[in-house]
Structures are given as C-alpha cells and as structure tokens.
Design a protein around this motif. Structure first.
Motif, mmCIF file in Angstrom:
data_model
loop_
_atom_site.group_PDB
_atom_site.id
_atom_site.type_symbol
_atom_site.label_atom_id
_atom_site.label_comp_id
_atom_site.label_asym_id
_atom_site.label_seq_id
_atom_site.Cartn_x
_atom_site.Cartn_y
_atom_site.Cartn_z
ATOM 1 N N MET A 1 13.086 87.791 51.295
ATOM 2 C CA MET A 1 14.305 86.976 51.350
ATOM 3 C C MET A 1 13.998 85.522 50.949
ATOM 4 S SD MET A 1 16.145 88.436 54.767
ATOM 5 C CE MET A 1 17.480 87.253 54.617
ATOM 6 N N LEU A 2 12.808 85.046 51.337
ATOM 7 C CA LEU A 2 12.409 83.686 50.985
ATOM 8 C C LEU A 2 12.266 83.552 49.473
ATOM 9 C CD1 LEU A 2 11.505 80.854 51.821
ATOM 10 C CD2 LEU A 2 9.171 81.777 52.090
ATOM 11 N N LEU A 3 11.620 84.566 48.841
ATOM 12 C CA LEU A 3 11.459 84.526 47.383
ATOM 13 C C LEU A 3 12.801 84.539 46.662
ATOM 14 C CD1 LEU A 3 8.427 86.946 46.946
ATOM 15 C CD2 LEU A 3 8.441 84.483 46.609
ATOM 16 N N VAL A 4 13.723 85.392 47.200
ATOM 17 C CA VAL A 4 15.051 85.474 46.590
ATOM 18 C C VAL A 4 15.769 84.132 46.701
ATOM 19 C CG1 VAL A 4 17.345 86.516 46.775
ATOM 20 C CG2 VAL A 4 15.297 87.948 46.910
ATOM 21 N N ALA A 5 15.610 83.500 47.883
ATOM 22 C CA ALA A 5 16.259 82.200 48.081
ATOM 23 C C ALA A 5 15.685 81.162 47.125
ATOM 24 C CB ALA A 5 16.071 81.740 49.521
ATOM 25 N N LEU A 6 14.328 81.184 46.985
ATOM 26 C CA LEU A 6 13.705 80.223 46.077
ATOM 27 C C LEU A 6 14.140 80.463 44.624
ATOM 28 C CD1 LEU A 6 10.084 80.136 47.543
ATOM 29 C CD2 LEU A 6 11.788 78.315 47.645
ATOM 30 N N LEU A 7 14.211 81.756 44.235
ATOM 31 C CA LEU A 7 14.626 82.095 42.878
ATOM 32 C C LEU A 7 16.071 81.674 42.623
ATOM 33 C CD1 LEU A 7 13.965 83.435 40.180
ATOM 34 C CD2 LEU A 7 14.635 85.630 41.171
ATOM 35 N N GLY A 8 16.915 81.929 43.657
ATOM 36 C CA GLY A 8 18.323 81.540 43.512
ATOM 37 C C GLY A 8 18.480 80.042 43.378
ATOM 38 N N THR A 9 17.668 79.313 44.175
ATOM 39 C CA THR A 9 17.750 77.840 44.080
ATOM 40 C C THR A 9 17.328 77.363 42.695
ATOM 41 O OG1 THR A 9 17.261 77.650 46.440
ATOM 42 C CG2 THR A 9 16.892 75.699 45.075
ATOM 43 N N ALA A 10 16.237 77.982 42.157
ATOM 44 C CA ALA A 10 15.758 77.582 40.820
ATOM 45 C C ALA A 10 16.784 77.903 39.748
ATOM 46 C CB ALA A 10 14.437 78.291 40.528
ATOM 47 N N LEU A 11 17.389 79.095 39.851
ATOM 48 C CA LEU A 11 18.390 79.478 38.858
ATOM 49 C C LEU A 11 19.612 78.568 38.919
ATOM 50 C CD1 LEU A 11 18.197 83.394 39.112
ATOM 51 C CD2 LEU A 11 17.421 81.965 37.210
ATOM 52 N N ALA A 12 20.002 78.206 40.147
ATOM 53 C CA ALA A 12 21.160 77.327 40.299
ATOM 54 C C ALA A 12 20.893 75.960 39.657
ATOM 55 C CB ALA A 12 21.492 77.161 41.782
ATOM 56 N N ARG A 13 19.624 75.475 39.876
ATOM 57 C CA ARG A 13 19.268 74.179 39.290
ATOM 58 C C ARG A 13 19.290 74.262 37.760
ATOM 59 N NH1 ARG A 13 14.786 73.752 41.449
ATOM 60 N NH2 ARG A 13 13.396 74.277 39.701
ATOM 61 N N GLU A 14 18.720 75.349 37.203
ATOM 62 C CA GLU A 14 18.727 75.514 35.746
ATOM 63 C C GLU A 14 20.143 75.634 35.207
ATOM 64 O OE1 GLU A 14 16.295 75.326 33.584
ATOM 65 O OE2 GLU A 14 14.824 74.916 35.158
ATOM 66 N N LEU A 15 20.960 76.361 35.976
ATOM 67 C CA LEU A 15 22.353 76.528 35.556
ATOM 68 C C LEU A 15 23.081 75.190 35.549
ATOM 69 C CD1 LEU A 15 24.619 78.468 34.741
ATOM 70 C CD2 LEU A 15 25.122 78.793 37.184
ATOM 71 N N ARG A 16 22.796 74.370 36.598
ATOM 72 C CA ARG A 16 23.423 73.055 36.663
ATOM 73 C C ARG A 16 22.964 72.168 35.511
ATOM 74 N NH1 ARG A 16 21.469 68.590 38.570
ATOM 75 N NH2 ARG A 16 19.768 69.640 39.665
ATOM 76 N N ILE A 17 21.653 72.206 35.224
ATOM 77 C CA ILE A 17 21.116 71.397 34.120
ATOM 78 C C ILE A 17 21.700 71.854 32.790
ATOM 79 C CG2 ILE A 17 19.022 70.847 32.816
ATOM 80 C CD1 ILE A 17 17.499 71.021 35.494
ATOM 81 N N ALA A 18 21.775 73.202 32.595
ATOM 82 C CA ALA A 18 22.363 73.737 31.357
ATOM 83 C C ALA A 18 23.818 73.324 31.220
ATOM 84 C CB ALA A 18 22.225 75.244 31.325
ATOM 85 N N GLY A 19 24.523 73.341 32.362
ATOM 86 C CA GLY A 19 25.918 72.936 32.334
ATOM 87 C C GLY A 19 26.077 71.473 31.962
ATOM 88 N N GLU A 20 25.172 70.645 32.513
ATOM 89 C CA GLU A 20 25.233 69.226 32.194
ATOM 90 C C GLU A 20 24.945 68.985 30.714
ATOM 91 O OE1 GLU A 20 22.429 67.496 34.802
ATOM 92 O OE2 GLU A 20 23.737 67.577 36.594
ATOM 93 N N ARG A 21 23.928 69.718 30.207
ATOM 94 C CA ARG A 21 23.606 69.569 28.793
ATOM 95 C C ARG A 21 24.750 70.053 27.903
ATOM 96 N NH1 ARG A 21 17.339 71.816 28.934
ATOM 97 N NH2 ARG A 21 16.400 69.907 29.847
ATOM 98 N N LEU A 22 25.362 71.173 28.321
ATOM 99 C CA LEU A 22 26.496 71.687 27.565
ATOM 100 C C LEU A 22 27.640 70.686 27.570
ATOM 101 C CD1 LEU A 22 27.741 74.026 25.986
ATOM 102 C CD2 LEU A 22 28.500 75.012 28.162
ATOM 103 N N GLN A 23 27.846 70.046 28.724
ATOM 104 C CA GLN A 23 28.901 69.048 28.823
ATOM 105 C C GLN A 23 28.613 67.850 27.918
ATOM 106 O OE1 GLN A 23 31.813 69.313 30.388
ATOM 107 N NE2 GLN A 23 32.382 67.299 29.540
#
Length: 394
Positions: A1-23
C-alpha cells in the motif's frame, strides 16, 4: 500500500507538471496565433491565400478594404472571381521558383478603376510540399498617376528645351540672310559692287539651304516615318552603305565590313540604312587625319532552352538580338561630351545640326532595339546597335 501511495503521488506530480506545461504551450500557441492575426490584420497590403486549386482560404482586412469585399464573401471562391487576371500571375510556373510581380487593372465593388501591384508565391506545408499560393497586393493607383504625370512633365520639359534649341539654331542663318538683304537694299549707299552682290546672294542662298536641311533633319527626328519591320538581311544593307560611302569617301579613311550571310534582323530596311549611314558618316568625321572604320554584325548567343517566359532576364532578351558594331580609330569622345551625344541639337561640329545621333537613337528605339557608345579619347569610338533578330533567324 505504501508503494502504491508513493507511485500515485509521483504520477499525480507528473500529471500536474504535464498539465502546467500543456497550459503554457496552449498559452504560447494562443499568443502566437493572436500575434499572427494582429500582424496580418495590421498589414498595409492585401494578403490572401489559396489552396492548390486557387480557392481562397484567407483574406486579410486590407484585402477587404481594397476590393470592397468581406472575407466571408470570398472564402472558397476562385481567385479570378475576386481578382480577375490574378491567377495567371500568382500561379504562373515561375511562382514555384520564387515570387513573381506584376501590375494589373482592377475594378472594385464600387466600380472604381484601380491599378494593383501584385506578387504571388507558393505556399508550402510544414514538410515543404506545395500547399497553396500566397498573393500580396497593393493599390498603386496613385503611384501610376504620379508616374504618368512625371512622364508628361518630362515630355513638356523636353519639348520646351527642343523648341529653345531649334530657335537658337534658326537664329544664326536668319541673321546672315537679314544682313545680306540689308546690304543689298542699301547697295548704293554701301558702295556694293557686282562681285560683292554675288557674294551676298551666295550667302543668302547658302543659309536658306542650311535652314532647309535643318528643318528636314528636325522633322525626321521629331516625326519619323512609321517603321514597317520585316526580316532584313544585314549584309546587303551594309554593302549599300559601303557603296554610298565609297562615292564620297574622305582621303585617308578606309571602310571595311564583316557581316555573316545569314544575319537577319526585324527592321525597316530604309530606316536601318539611314541609321547606319549616319553612324558611318559620324565615324568618318571623327577622323580628320584619316583612319579606319569597321562595320561588324553578329547574332548574340541563343537563349537557354526551357526558360519560362516569366523568368527571362536581360541576358535572355539580348540572346534574341543581332548586334551591329561600327568602330572607328578616330579622336574619341571626351566623357563630358559622351553623356550628351543623344541630346537634340548638341554638337561639337561647326557645321553639324546635332540631330544625327538623336535620329539614329529614335530609329533604333522605334524598332525595339538599343544603342550604346564606347569611347576613349584618342583611341576611337564603337557604336553598338542591337535590334531584334528575325524570328526565322532566331
């Protein structure tokens, strides 16, 4: 569960960065689009683009102003429907190798006659393939009017100068005639004897003849006979000039010729003979101590094959010409005089009318040719006459 949480946090950060770049990219794209639209809208030239079939795809505000048509009215319409005659210019084969330029008449929506300066070039896609055409045009009606007024003013100024020169040339013989007649009228009081009377009559007759020649030369220059161009072999014309010259050739002057048998021009044979005769006489008069005159003719090199008419340059035009050169070994022409030799009534000869070379220049111009002088003081002069080659000889 810890790994999943860490992976989800990393993906969310990448998604946010990608969104900012797209914007940021979307914002930059919007800015570029806005800049493009404002740039095109601010142009002081009409701008339109078409597809490969010539259907209009864009139409800027200046194009609307010039034509009187709204952009929505022209989208999808053929270019020639909006700018009649523009297709032949903008879509000429030469447009694929660069920009072509021309002027064309145009009647706007209000029925006003205009003159457009128009250029066309190929529109390419991102990979460099042809994707349509770009047409840029301006209303140059005011420029055309100013050019016409300038030409009119130049003609009027030239006419005034010509009239002043003509009056000056006429005044001298009139003064001689008037003086002679006054002396004859007051013959008893002036003690004029029979010999003086004959001399006075001779002066008056000579000056009348001079006036007659002057007016004849002037009329030949100012109102030349209409040319009747036809294929003319240069050789026989030059031979006629040589024969005429031999009949009155000054001592110590030699005349030779080198003209190919098949050298043919499109010209009026009588006017060509007159022009060459004047040039040969001028050459002889430039050699008071004797010398040689050489008349040569040559057909300039053929134009390159496959050259599009829209892309022909001055060298290609020369390639369809015949050049006749008259070279002498005379005293040459000083640079300050060379600039004025084609001016009517300008002459350095005591008995010259100053209409010989201007008449030759007028004849050559009327035949669509050109005239050039090359001279060095003390080394002689060469006159080069270029005339259109006859079609069957090109």
């Amino acid at each position: 569960m810890l790994l999943v949480a860490l992976l989800g946090t990393a993906l969310a950060r990448e998604l946010r960065i990608a969104g900012e770049r797209l914007q940021e990219s979307a914002t930059s794209l919007a800015r570029l689009r806005d800049l493009h639209e404002r740039t095109v809208g601010s142009l002081t030239s009409g701008l339109l683009t078409t597809d490969l079939d010539g259907r209009i795809r864009s139409f800027n505000p200046e194009a609307e102003r010039i034509t009187g048509l709204a952009a929505r009215e022209v989208y999808g319409r053929d270019l020639d429907e909006v700018l009649p005659g523009a297709r032949a210019i903008a879509m000429a084969p030469a447009a694929s190798r660069g920009r072509v330029r021309a002027r064309m008449p145009f009647r706007d929506r209000a029925g006003q006659e205009r003159r457009l300066g128009l250029s066309g070039s190929i529109l390419r896609s991102a990979d460099g393939a042809p994707d349509g055409h770009v047409v840029i045009f301006q209303d140059v009606s005011d420029v055309v009017r100013m050019e016409a007024e300038l030409r009119r003013s130049e003609r009027l100024a030239a006419t005034g100068q010509l009239a002043a020169n003509m009056a000056h040339e006429i005044r001298n013989p009139l003064a001689a005639i008037s003086g002679s007649l006054e002396m004859l009228r007051d013959e008893p009081a002036r003690g004029v004897d029979g010999g003086q009377r004959r001399r006075l009559f001779d002066i008056a007759l000579r000056e009348v003849e001079r006036l007659d020649h002057l007016i004849a030369d002037f009329l030949e220059y100012a109102r030349p006979a209409a040319a009747e161009p036809a294929p003319v072999l240069v050789g026989p014309v030059v031979e006629d000039v040589v024969k005429m010259f031999e009949a009155s050739r000054p001592a110590g002057v030699a005349l030779s010729m080198a003209v190919p048998a098949d050298c043919t021009v499109l010209a009026d044979s009588r006017q060509l003979r007159q022009a060459l005769w004047n040039l040969v006489l001028n050459a002889a008069q430039a050699m008071p101590a004797g010398g040689s005159i050489r008349v040569e003719a040559r057909r300039l090199a053929e134009p390159p094959q496959g050259v599009d008419p829209q892309r022909r340059n001055a060298r290609d035009e020369e390639a369809r010409c015949v050049e006749i050169a008259i070279a002498d070994t005379g005293v040459g022409i000083p640079p300050e005089v060379l600039e004025r030799v084609f001016e009517p009534f300008f002459t350095t000869k005591r008995a010259g009318s100053g209409l010989g070379l201007p008449t030759v220049h007028r004849i050559v111009e009327n035949h669509g040719g050109s005239l050039a002088l090359e001279s060095r003081t003390g080394a002689g002069t060469t006159v080069r006459v270029r005339l259109p080659a006859a079609r069957d000889a090109a």
